[in-house]
Design a protein around this motif. Structure first.
Motif: not given
Length: 191
Positions: A8-19, A111-119, A141-143
């Motif tokens: 599982l590759i979890v890309v950039d699930v960071q608080r900046a996106f909430d901001e 590899l299973v890839i999820c996270g932010a941002t899709t593009n 559904d996880a991006t």
């Protein structure tokens, strides 16, 4: 011999996106982080490898500078002890990091890839994974992503951008899958 379990590759699930969202940027897929939590739970239960990717900004105004609150990972997607954390400075998790060598050392081919941002970072990482010969699976559904203004001043919705990115990647660089499909495939490997 290839590892039968995907990573599982979890890309950039960071608080900046909430901001960004709080500041008025409009995103799609509001349940994406909950699906990432589902994936983390399933991969941990199966003892499958997990790699957490963090973006470390380099520009003075970046939301992802380590000195800023946006650099921190979202609490619900935090790594567990022993899970790899790889810090990148560009969109691809493969550029300037040891991600590929870690995957090859573990004989990991899927590899299973999820996270932010899709593009952005998810797409770039997925394209490179496919080009490097990995069996890449992008979890739709996880991006998530945000709306953007195009070069002609047109506003493109987050939903449109997400859908087009998945269309561009599908079949050429990755298989587009759902969280449910990934978890079901983990169960099938265990049996």
């Amino acid at each position: 011999m290839p590892n039968p379990l995907p990573a599982l590759i979890v890309v950039d699930v960071q608080r900046a996106f909430d901001e960004w969202e709080t500041a008025g940027k409009r995103r799609n897929n509001p349940d994406a982080v909950a699906r990432i939590v589902d994936l983390l739970t399933a991969f941990r239960a199966h003892g499958a490898p997990i790699f957490h990717i963090r973006h470390k900004g380099t520009k003075p105004n970046s939301s992802f500078l380590p000195s800023r609150s946006g650099y921190a990972v979202k609490d619900e997607a935090c790594e567990a002890p022993g899970e790899a954390v790889i810090v990148k400075h560009v969109n691809s998790a493969f550029i300037g990091t040891d991600l590929e060598s870690r995957l090859r050392a573990g004989n990991i081919t899927t590899l299973v890839i999820c996270g932010a941002t899709t593009n952005h970072c998810v797409e770039t990482t997925t394209r490179m994974a496919g080009n490097l010969g990995f069996d890449a699976r992008l979890v739709r559904d996880a991006t998530w992503t945000f709306e953007r203004i195009g070069p002609d001043g047109d506003t493109h919705s987050a939903e449109e951008i997400h859908a087009m990115t998945l269309s561009n990647l599908n079949g050429e660089f990755a298989r587009i899958v759902t969280t449910h499909e990934v978890i079901a495939s983990l169960e099938a490997v265990r049996q």
